[in-house]
Write a protein that holds these residues in place. Structure first.
Motif, PDB file in Angstrom:
ATOM      1  N   ARG A   8       7.849  -3.148  52.948  1.00 58.73           N
ATOM      2  CA  ARG A   8       6.267  -2.241  52.557  1.00 58.73           C
ATOM      3  C   ARG A   8       6.543  -1.177  53.762  1.00 58.73           C
ATOM      4  O   ARG A   8       5.744  -0.185  53.175  1.00 58.73           O
ATOM      5  CB  ARG A   8       5.574  -3.338  53.503  1.00 58.73           C
ATOM      6  CG  ARG A   8       4.855  -4.789  52.324  1.00 58.73           C
ATOM      7  CD  ARG A   8       4.074  -5.638  52.859  1.00 58.73           C
ATOM      8  NE  ARG A   8       3.195  -5.085  53.712  1.00 58.73           N
ATOM      9  CZ  ARG A   8       1.857  -5.061  52.672  1.00 58.73           C
ATOM     10  NH1 ARG A   8       2.170  -5.449  51.281  1.00 58.73           N
ATOM     11  NH2 ARG A   8       0.919  -4.477  53.554  1.00 58.73           N
ATOM     12  N   ASP A   9       7.083  -1.185  54.743  1.00 62.57           N
ATOM     13  CA  ASP A   9       7.052  -0.402  55.506  1.00 62.57           C
ATOM     14  C   ASP A   9       7.053   1.621  55.002  1.00 62.57           C
ATOM     15  O   ASP A   9       7.190   2.452  55.186  1.00 62.57           O
ATOM     16  CB  ASP A   9       7.712  -0.583  57.566  1.00 62.57           C
ATOM     17  CG  ASP A   9       7.810   0.482  57.935  1.00 62.57           C
ATOM     18  OD1 ASP A   9       6.661   1.472  58.345  1.00 62.57           O
ATOM     19  OD2 ASP A   9       8.912   1.136  57.988  1.00 62.57           O
ATOM     20  N   MET A  10       9.065   1.079  54.659  1.00 70.39           N
ATOM     21  CA  MET A  10       9.576   1.651  53.547  1.00 70.39           C
ATOM     22  C   MET A  10       8.709   2.941  52.463  1.00 70.39           C
ATOM     23  O   MET A  10       8.781   4.042  52.338  1.00 70.39           O
ATOM     24  CB  MET A  10      10.851   1.986  53.228  1.00 70.39           C
ATOM     25  CG  MET A  10      11.620   3.462  53.058  1.00 70.39           C
ATOM     26  SD  MET A  10      13.642   2.181  52.823  1.00 70.39           S
ATOM     27  CE  MET A  10      13.668   1.635  51.098  1.00 70.39           C
ATOM     28  N   ILE A  11       7.835   1.620  52.239  1.00 75.55           N
ATOM     29  CA  ILE A  11       7.174   1.952  51.225  1.00 75.55           C
ATOM     30  C   ILE A  11       6.127   3.188  51.301  1.00 75.55           C
ATOM     31  O   ILE A  11       5.576   3.873  50.821  1.00 75.55           O
ATOM     32  CB  ILE A  11       6.712   1.145  49.526  1.00 75.55           C
ATOM     33  CG1 ILE A  11       7.710   0.621  48.733  1.00 75.55           C
ATOM     34  CG2 ILE A  11       5.856   1.566  48.920  1.00 75.55           C
ATOM     35  CD1 ILE A  11       7.639  -1.391  48.298  1.00 75.55           C
ATOM     36  N   HIS A  12       5.116   2.746  52.390  1.00 68.38           N
ATOM     37  CA  HIS A  12       4.511   3.205  53.276  1.00 68.38           C
ATOM     38  C   HIS A  12       5.059   4.879  53.581  1.00 68.38           C
ATOM     39  O   HIS A  12       3.950   5.864  53.398  1.00 68.38           O
ATOM     40  CB  HIS A  12       4.065   2.446  54.430  1.00 68.38           C
ATOM     41  CG  HIS A  12       2.195   3.054  55.354  1.00 68.38           C
ATOM     42  ND1 HIS A  12       1.210   3.020  54.351  1.00 68.38           N
ATOM     43  CD2 HIS A  12       2.249   3.274  56.193  1.00 68.38           C
ATOM     44  CE1 HIS A  12       0.795   3.540  55.331  1.00 68.38           C
ATOM     45  NE2 HIS A  12       1.249   3.799  55.952  1.00 68.38           N
ATOM     46  N   VAL A  13       6.135   4.553  54.381  1.00 68.38           N
ATOM     47  CA  VAL A  13       6.578   6.163  54.662  1.00 68.38           C
ATOM     48  C   VAL A  13       6.768   6.914  53.495  1.00 68.38           C
ATOM     49  O   VAL A  13       6.520   8.156  53.468  1.00 68.38           O
ATOM     50  CB  VAL A  13       7.815   5.450  55.226  1.00 68.38           C
ATOM     51  CG1 VAL A  13       7.980   6.998  55.738  1.00 68.38           C
ATOM     52  CG2 VAL A  13       7.715   4.891  56.569  1.00 68.38           C
TER      53      VAL A  13
END
Lengths: 432, 394
Positions: free
Chosen positions: B330-335
């Motif tokens: 999720r964090d990488m998708i957000h970035v």
């Protein structure tokens, strides 16, 4: 036999100016000082800086009165030959500017005014040596050198690159001592085969007037002979050396292989070819990143070309890097690529080799003559260049071989060897 | 006359000078300090005083004054970290019941042009956030920079929107009336609300232009112009930053708006929100827009994707979609999504004077280096998952 006394004329000199020419002059001077009595005159020297074995005189440190006494009763001869001097000169620009010319009469002997304080001030200002009225700086340097030379005891004069050629010729005429000119880079390299103009004229004139020409490679020797019409019998190529650098290795932060281009982003260095090579390599493997380190007039155009080729995510630009950052980059590089269109020598490939990096270099470079191990191709042959790079990053055995041979090649590339060869040229010229 | 007023609020996520040596380091790409400081400054000069003014006008008019807000997820996220009071201030507006919140792509991205699936997900994410913060689920879509085309309108219909906003350039409108609701070809249920470009730009740009024939514009004159309009509803919309940021307090902007709104109401005009518009009126014509238009000066998209650097950056960021989403991180998708904000590409436009970078070339280089870093991160995570999978199989 007594030691030869050499008066050397240089333009750049560390630590004040650290261009390639300055580094080479320093390397030569240090090594030569072991074998000859050496004095070096440059436009700018750091006040109080001392060098082991030789004296360095910076015109910026001279007193006006000192010059006045030296100048009494001297006439200058060589300037009549060089016709027009453009006011704005950039040796790295493709076309020379034409605004405002200083015109010299062609009547042979010209009596210049005494060296003015203003002329000395040319070299004491903070301005870059290549900036502003470069032609005037070159001429003033010649006048001052000619006058100074009369108070020196020396056997021959050795001038480095066109900025000092006029001075060398003038010293030769003033003292009758033989002239050796060193060709580190020519206008042919900087501006291409059609280069003509004031700088070209001075280079040709200087080499014609010289008793010996020392190009930094056989390749550059062929340029002097073929492009400037200099008698091959007085051309004696001497390869540059490389000062040992502190070698270290850094682990890359990314998993891909790294291919490095390092240099000014001008046509001479072939940066467009590097982009094309990168695009070819990326067609075959995506396990690689390319970095173009340096800056220059072509930077913005290259950024857009990279985007156009669709390699923007794998081809990176650093802009200008200081020495420390360059070494950091070398410490993590896998392959060094130097696709220069015309490279008199190409010290950076040797420096890369010191970091144990195999090199893919253009045949149109001097360093190709000493780096037996490096993979070579014509600068325009991007397919062959790309193939070499792909081979190196995919074939570990080949990679090891090339790296090992490069290590051998560097051992033979030192200033000691270069100085020995120059000494032989001096002897030849002096007939000793 | 019916009047619908919409403001758009957004602040960019400026990147740090992400140089080559940072590739693979997985550093934080954004200049958090600068972004926080800029948000704070604009909040003080614009958002907070503008919200206060709007709330006063709603109270003074007993709720007759209404308007809509299209606030990007990016700015709301920045506000959460740097200026929570700003969110409170918007919530107070929401509580009046006179402010409608519109749907947007959360990241103010160009996803509608490059990945319809991604576009839908970003709009969903934005609607969830709006619902969470302001207690209402949007029914009208405001795409980034009012990006609009037949295809985008069709997708808005698929997503269940009752209306979509578009900018009414004369090139696009041909002989259609800007104050009438339109429909895209073959789309009946989702109505297209067209911005009255001329009257909107009078307030957004020309009010502070001394060379304009109407300068200095009186709020009463402008209220008269609104009252004299023909058609179903006149749509005025612009960046919220017009109030206090683009037009500083010293230009009298807040005073102008207060007087103008009060005079408009006093003359018997009627304010409506976009949803009220689409529910009150039928569309009167078919608006055919085969290729995308925006509310930029020329109505095109070239300020985002006109040069090779922009095109390369856009291609490479959307190339990453599948591998980023496969990671389920999720964090990488957000970035990755934050790197889709249209601002990044606008900074690469050569004639853009509003940029935090020394040049469009620097904007491109920093962006591509950050993107390369994300590529490396994606690659590493994929390998970890792959290896874990192998272990499980063994």
């Amino acid at each position: 036999m007594r030691r030869i006394k050499v008066l050397k004329l240089g333009w750049e000199f560390p630590p004040l100016i650290n261009g390639g020419l300055g580094v080479a002059c320093m390397g030569i001077s240090r090594a030569l000082a072991q074998k000859v009595d050496l004095s070096v005159i440059v436009p700018k020297a750091k006040p109080g800086a001392t060098y082991e074995g030789f004296g360095l005189i910076g015109i910026n440190n001279l007193e006006h009165r000192e010059m006045e006494t030296l100048e009494e009763g001297y006439t200058y001869e060589s300037f009549s030959v060089v016709g027009k001097a453009p006011v704005n000169l950039d040796p790295y620009a493709c076309e020379e500017g034409t605004p405002g010319n200083i015109v010299f009469t062609r009547e042979g002997k010209l009596l210049f005014s005494k060296v003015h304080k203003a002329d000395l001030d040319l070299f004491t200002s903070k301005e870059d040596l290549y900036a502003g009225d470069l032609a005037r700086k070159v001429i003033e340097f010649s006048k001052i050198c000619a006058v100074m030379a009369r108070s020196y005891d020396f056997d021959l004069v050795h001038a480095h690159d066109w900025m000092t050629y006029l001075a060398g010729v003038e010293v030769k005429k003033a003292t009758g001592k033989p002239l050796v000119v060193h060709l580190h880079a020519s206008q042919f390299d900087r501006a291409g085969a059609d280069a003509r103009g004031w700088i070209y004229d001075i280079e040709k004139y200087g080499m014609e007037q010289a008793d010996a020409v020392i190009p930094v490679s056989k390749y550059t020797g062929t340029v002097a002979a073929g492009h400037y019409g200099i008698d091959p019998a007085k051309i004696f190529p001497v390869h540059n050396g490389a000062d040992p650098v502190h070698v270290f290795h850094t682990k890359k932060k990314f998993p891909e292989k790294l291919v490095l281009f390092l240099g000014r982003l001008t046509a001479q260095k072939g940066p467009e070819f590097f982009l094309q090579i990168a695009a070819k390599v990326l067609e075959q493997t995506d396990n690689v990143r390319f970095v173009m380190a340096g800056t220059g007039e072509k930077l913005r155009q290259l950024i857009e070309t990279g985007a156009f080729h669709g390699v923007g995510d794998k081809f990176h630009f650093t802009g200008f890097l200081n020495k420390q950052k360059v070494n950091e980059l070398l410490s993590m590089t896998d392959v060094y690529c130097m696709p220069s269109v015309s490279e008199p020598f190409g010290l950076s490939a040797l420096e890369a080799a010191q970091f144990n990096i195999p090199a893919v270099i253009s045949k149109q470079s001097g360093v190709a003559e000493v780096m037996k191990g490096a993979l070579k191709a014509d600068f325009w042959d991007v397919n062959m260049m790309a193939k070499h790079i792909v081979d190196l990053i995919t074939d570990e055995e080949l990679y090891k071989q090339v790296a090992e041979q490069s290590a051998q090649d560097i051992k033979n590339s030192n200033w000691e060897t270069a100085a020995d060869k120059m000494l032989r040229v001096y002897h030849h010229v002096l007939g000793w | 006359m019916n009047i619908s007023l919409t403001f758009h609020a957004h602040q960019p996520n400026r990147l740090i000078p992400y140089d080559f040596f940072k590739i693979g380091e997985h550093a934080f790409y954004e200049d958090d300090e600068l972004n926080g400081r800029m948000l704070s400054e604009v909040a003080e000069r614009c958002y907070l005083p503008a919200n206060r003014l709007m709330k006063q006008l709603i109270e003074l008019s007993d709720g007759k004054f209404k308007f809509a807000l299209a606030i990007s997820g990016v700015i709301l996220e920045q506000a959460k970290y740097h200026r929570p009071d700003l969110i409170t201030s918007f919530q107070e507006l929401a509580e009046t019941g006179c402010v409608e919140f519109l749907a947007m792509p959360y990241y103010a991205s160009l996803a509608s042009l490059y990945s319809t699936g991604e576009f839908a997900e970003q709009v969903e994410e934005h609607m969830d956030l709006i619902e969470e913060l302001f207690g209402q689920r949007p029914t009208v879509l405001w795409n980034t920079g009012m990006l609009y085309s037949n295809a985008i309108a069709a997708q808005a219909y698929d997503m269940g929107f009752e209306g979509i906003m578009a900018d009414g350039s004369s090139r696009m409108m041909k002989n259609l009336h800007p104050n009438e609701l339109q429909c895209a070809p073959l789309i009946a249920k989702t109505k297209t609300i067209v911005r009255n470009r001329h009257l909107s730009n009078d307030l957004a740009n020309r009010r502070v232009d001394p060379s304009w024939s109407e300068y200095p514009l009186s709020p009463y004159t402008y209220a008269d112009w609104l009252g004299q309009q023909q058609g179903q509803v006149v749509n005025i919309s612009m960046d919220y930053e017009t109030l206090g940021e683009r037009q500083p307090d010293t230009t009298g902007v807040f005073e102008f708006w207060r007087s103008m709104i009060m005079a408009t109401l006093f003359a018997g005009n009627n304010f409506m929100t976009p949803t009220e518009c689409v529910r009150s009126f039928d569309s009167t014509g078919t608006l055919d827009v085969p290729s995308p238009v925006s509310c930029s000066t020329f109505g095109t998209t070239t300020h985002w994707n006109g040069n090779v650097m922009q095109q390369e950056a856009l291609k490479k960021i959307y190339d990453l979609e599948n591998s980023v989403k496969d990671s389920e991180d999720r964090d990488m998708i957000h970035v990755w999504r934050k790197l889709q904000s249209a601002d990044h590409f606008h900074y690469m436009e050569k004639s853009n004077g509003f940029t935090p970078y020394p040049s469009p070339f620097d904007a491109y280089i920093y962006y591509m280096n950050a993107l390369a870093d994300l590529q490396v991160r994606v690659k590493r995570e994929a390998e970890i998952i792959h290896n874990a999978h192998k272990v499980t199989l063994a």
